[in-house]
Design a protein around this motif. Structure first.
Motif, PDB file in Angstrom:
ATOM      1  N   ARG A 105      24.610 -72.421 -12.657  1.00 31.47           N
ATOM      2  CA  ARG A 105      24.734 -72.925 -14.034  1.00 31.47           C
ATOM      3  C   ARG A 105      26.017 -72.191 -14.692  1.00 31.47           C
ATOM      4  O   ARG A 105      26.412 -71.227 -14.370  1.00 31.47           O
ATOM      5  CB  ARG A 105      23.484 -72.321 -14.968  1.00 31.47           C
ATOM      6  N   GLU A 106      26.722 -73.180 -15.450  1.00 32.47           N
ATOM      7  CA  GLU A 106      27.883 -72.691 -16.107  1.00 32.47           C
ATOM      8  C   GLU A 106      27.840 -71.693 -17.077  1.00 32.47           C
ATOM      9  O   GLU A 106      26.751 -71.878 -17.985  1.00 32.47           O
ATOM     10  CB  GLU A 106      28.730 -73.902 -16.804  1.00 32.47           C
ATOM     11  N   ARG A 107      28.343 -70.553 -16.963  1.00 33.90           N
ATOM     12  CA  ARG A 107      27.972 -69.177 -17.665  1.00 33.90           C
ATOM     13  C   ARG A 107      28.282 -69.442 -19.154  1.00 33.90           C
ATOM     14  O   ARG A 107      27.645 -68.902 -19.972  1.00 33.90           O
ATOM     15  CB  ARG A 107      28.812 -68.139 -17.185  1.00 33.90           C
ATOM     16  N   LEU A 108      29.404 -70.094 -19.629  1.00 35.20           N
ATOM     17  CA  LEU A 108      29.754 -70.256 -20.808  1.00 35.20           C
ATOM     18  C   LEU A 108      29.446 -71.959 -21.163  1.00 35.20           C
ATOM     19  O   LEU A 108      30.359 -72.632 -21.911  1.00 35.20           O
ATOM     20  CB  LEU A 108      31.536 -70.155 -20.928  1.00 35.20           C
ATOM     21  N   GLY A 109      28.288 -72.284 -20.859  1.00 36.94           N
ATOM     22  CA  GLY A 109      28.027 -73.600 -21.263  1.00 36.94           C
ATOM     23  C   GLY A 109      27.932 -73.992 -22.749  1.00 36.94           C
ATOM     24  O   GLY A 109      28.234 -75.179 -22.980  1.00 36.94           O
ATOM     25  N   SER A 110      27.769 -73.096 -23.607  1.00 40.29           N
ATOM     26  CA  SER A 110      27.629 -73.518 -24.953  1.00 40.29           C
ATOM     27  C   SER A 110      28.936 -74.076 -25.495  1.00 40.29           C
ATOM     28  O   SER A 110      29.000 -74.910 -26.530  1.00 40.29           O
ATOM     29  CB  SER A 110      27.097 -72.183 -25.887  1.00 40.29           C
ATOM     30  N   ILE A 111      30.214 -73.662 -24.706  1.00 39.86           N
ATOM     31  CA  ILE A 111      31.381 -73.975 -25.290  1.00 39.86           C
ATOM     32  C   ILE A 111      32.148 -74.909 -24.250  1.00 39.86           C
ATOM     33  O   ILE A 111      32.985 -75.540 -24.316  1.00 39.86           O
ATOM     34  CB  ILE A 111      32.491 -72.805 -25.671  1.00 39.86           C
ATOM     35  N   ARG A 112      31.345 -74.926 -23.093  1.00 38.49           N
ATOM     36  CA  ARG A 112      31.917 -75.929 -21.868  1.00 38.49           C
ATOM     37  C   ARG A 112      30.889 -76.753 -21.607  1.00 38.49           C
ATOM     38  O   ARG A 112      30.201 -76.950 -20.593  1.00 38.49           O
ATOM     39  CB  ARG A 112      32.203 -74.762 -20.617  1.00 38.49           C
ATOM     40  N   GLN A 113      30.751 -77.805 -22.598  1.00 41.43           N
ATOM     41  CA  GLN A 113      29.510 -79.014 -22.266  1.00 41.43           C
ATOM     42  C   GLN A 113      30.078 -79.694 -21.154  1.00 41.43           C
ATOM     43  O   GLN A 113      29.077 -79.965 -20.304  1.00 41.43           O
ATOM     44  CB  GLN A 113      29.326 -79.680 -23.635  1.00 41.43           C
ATOM     45  N   ALA A 114      31.184 -79.926 -20.915  1.00 43.04           N
ATOM     46  CA  ALA A 114      31.474 -80.693 -19.704  1.00 43.04           C
ATOM     47  C   ALA A 114      31.326 -80.150 -18.575  1.00 43.04           C
ATOM     48  O   ALA A 114      30.628 -80.815 -17.587  1.00 43.04           O
ATOM     49  CB  ALA A 114      32.992 -81.137 -19.795  1.00 43.04           C
ATOM     50  N   SER A 115      31.518 -79.089 -18.424  1.00 47.91           N
ATOM     51  CA  SER A 115      31.323 -77.886 -17.264  1.00 47.91           C
ATOM     52  C   SER A 115      29.629 -77.839 -17.105  1.00 47.91           C
ATOM     53  O   SER A 115      29.169 -78.254 -15.873  1.00 47.91           O
ATOM     54  CB  SER A 115      31.818 -76.743 -17.173  1.00 47.91           C
ATOM     55  N   ALA A 116      29.002 -77.657 -18.144  1.00 45.30           N
ATOM     56  CA  ALA A 116      27.504 -77.396 -18.080  1.00 45.30           C
ATOM     57  C   ALA A 116      26.672 -78.785 -17.656  1.00 45.30           C
ATOM     58  O   ALA A 116      25.623 -78.752 -17.501  1.00 45.30           O
ATOM     59  CB  ALA A 116      27.083 -76.879 -19.450  1.00 45.30           C
ATOM     60  N   SER A 117      27.252 -80.070 -18.003  1.00 47.84           N
ATOM     61  CA  SER A 117      26.732 -81.059 -17.510  1.00 47.84           C
ATOM     62  C   SER A 117      26.538 -81.259 -16.055  1.00 47.84           C
ATOM     63  O   SER A 117      25.846 -81.893 -15.730  1.00 47.84           O
ATOM     64  CB  SER A 117      27.451 -82.386 -18.085  1.00 47.84           C
ATOM     65  N   PHE A 118      26.991 -80.490 -15.344  1.00 41.96           N
ATOM     66  CA  PHE A 118      27.078 -80.182 -13.896  1.00 41.96           C
ATOM     67  C   PHE A 118      26.045 -78.935 -13.640  1.00 41.96           C
ATOM     68  O   PHE A 118      25.728 -78.907 -12.292  1.00 41.96           O
ATOM     69  CB  PHE A 118      28.145 -79.973 -13.093  1.00 41.96           C
ATOM     70  N   ASP A 119      25.389 -78.631 -14.464  1.00 39.31           N
ATOM     71  CA  ASP A 119      24.366 -77.548 -13.998  1.00 39.31           C
ATOM     72  C   ASP A 119      23.104 -78.128 -13.171  1.00 39.31           C
ATOM     73  O   ASP A 119      22.593 -79.182 -13.630  1.00 39.31           O
ATOM     74  CB  ASP A 119      23.627 -77.041 -15.476  1.00 39.31           C
ATOM     75  N   GLY A 120      22.809 -77.283 -12.272  1.00 37.48           N
ATOM     76  CA  GLY A 120      21.837 -77.674 -11.424  1.00 37.48           C
ATOM     77  C   GLY A 120      22.089 -78.509 -10.264  1.00 37.48           C
ATOM     78  O   GLY A 120      21.317 -78.849  -9.340  1.00 37.48           O
ATOM     79  N   ARG A 121      23.102 -78.886 -10.158  1.00 33.94           N
ATOM     80  CA  ARG A 121      23.869 -79.903  -9.145  1.00 33.94           C
ATOM     81  C   ARG A 121      24.438 -79.136  -8.019  1.00 33.94           C
ATOM     82  O   ARG A 121      24.475 -79.840  -6.962  1.00 33.94           O
ATOM     83  CB  ARG A 121      25.025 -80.669  -9.499  1.00 33.94           C
TER      84      ARG A 121
END
Length: 349
Positions: A105-121
């Protein structure tokens, strides 16, 4: 082996390219090189069975899906790491086979929504997989690509019978990197670990990481209240004391920009050096100097370069990045390597 005259400063993908993909994943590292990074920086921690894995910290609840995995619910615990009590899930309580089932999971997902969209992949990866990524990307791009290996919590892992220097030496051999070469830079907040890497005959630059506050934990353990503070290394005298022992220092960018007062580099006493004075003094001591972490979002930029009120919105990142590069630093760590390449081009041509 490719040999080159490396560009300055080195553009270092901080944990890959986490501005676009979850940090420390294969996709993040591969993308960093595709975006022009000269090197990538993994954070290295150990498993219970002595495998070196790439995570921001040994506590992994913020960077994996471990908290949602019922089979690992019983592993949640509270542990002291470098003098701080932490509650969560720790790599040293898992085998590699168990960690390999987790997803990043992206550690800074709250400000990195594009990166966090790949969480779990993506799964988490071992250090040996990153060596493979570097070998492949270097061959494809026909240029010398580097690793800046950061060792986390060495004294903590020593106490668990997991010496990071010994495990790292074994990983180098297994990856076909021998005892290291010009592709390798090693960094740590604990100078004792850097000394041990050198004593093992591991070739590559050794860089002392300097926190903004406090003292190196390994020195605290041995020297209690007499342990030198990080600030004490940031004077002319302190830098000269590191010369010949290490190849460089790496500082948070707040020591270079952000409104801190500078002083005359010729004055060896007094408060720690900042800004261009610090860069010049490091070079005068024959030390390279790196800085972390350059990020374009307002929340991470120093006040003069913020634009608007959105924390996740990009500010005047090119202005801040260019100011730092213009000081003559030897390497910059970035979450968006392409922005570092662009900033370097704007300053150095």
């Amino acid at each position: 082996m490719l040999h080159d005259d490396p560009p300055r400063p080195l553009v270092i993908g901080h944990r890959g390219a986490p501005g676009y993909r979850p940090e420390h994943t294969r996709s993040s590292y591969e993308l960093a090189f595709a975006l022009g990074a000269d090197a990538v920086e993994p954070d290295i921690v150990a498993t219970r069975d002595g495998v070196l894995v790439l995570r921001h910290e040994n506590e992994i609840s913020g960077t994996t899906d471990v908290a949602s995995r019922p089979e690992f619910a019983g592993r949640r615990t509270t542990r002291e790491v470098d003098g701080t009590a932490l509650t969560g899930w720790f790599t040293e309580d898992f085998t590699w086979a168990e960690l390999a089932t987790l997803r990043a999971r992206e550690r800074l997902g709250s400000i990195r929504q594009a990166s966090a969209s790949f969480d779990g992949r993506y799964p988490i990866i071992r250090l040996r997989e990153l060596f493979e990524i570097i070998d492949i990307a270097g061959g494809e791009q026909r240029r010398l690509l580097r690793i800046v290996a950061e060792f986390k919590h060495a004294a903590h892992f020593d106490a668990l019978g997991l010496p990071l220097d010994e495990l790292f030496h074994a990983e180098l051999e297994a990856a076909g990197w021998g005892r290291g070469d010009e592709r390798l830079i090693m960094e740590a907040f604990e100078p004792t670990l850097l000394d041990r890497l050198g004593a093992r005959g591991i070739r590559g630059k050794r860089v002392f990481l300097i926190e903004g506050t406090g003292a190196p934990w390994d020195l605290v353990l041995t020297g209690a209240r007499t342990a030198p503070r990080y600030d004490s290394f940031m004077t002319e005298e302190g830098l000269l004391g590191l010369a010949g022992r290490f190849d460089g220092v790496s500082v948070g960018k707040a020591r270079l920009v952000g409104g801190a007062k500078t002083r005359r580099a010729a004055d060896a006493a007094g408060p720690p050096l900042t800004g261009a004075d610090l860069v010049d003094a490091a070079h005068a001591a024959n030390l390279e100097i790196y800085t972390w972490t350059l990020r374009p979002e307002n929340r991470s930029l120093s006040a003069p370069f913020r634009r608007g009120t959105g924390r996740a919105a990009y500010g005047e990142w090119l202005g801040e990045f260019s100011e730092i590069i213009g000081m003559g630093v030897d390497g910059v760590f970035l979450d968006h390597p392409d922005l570092g390449v662009d900033a370097r081009r704007s300053v150095t041509g």
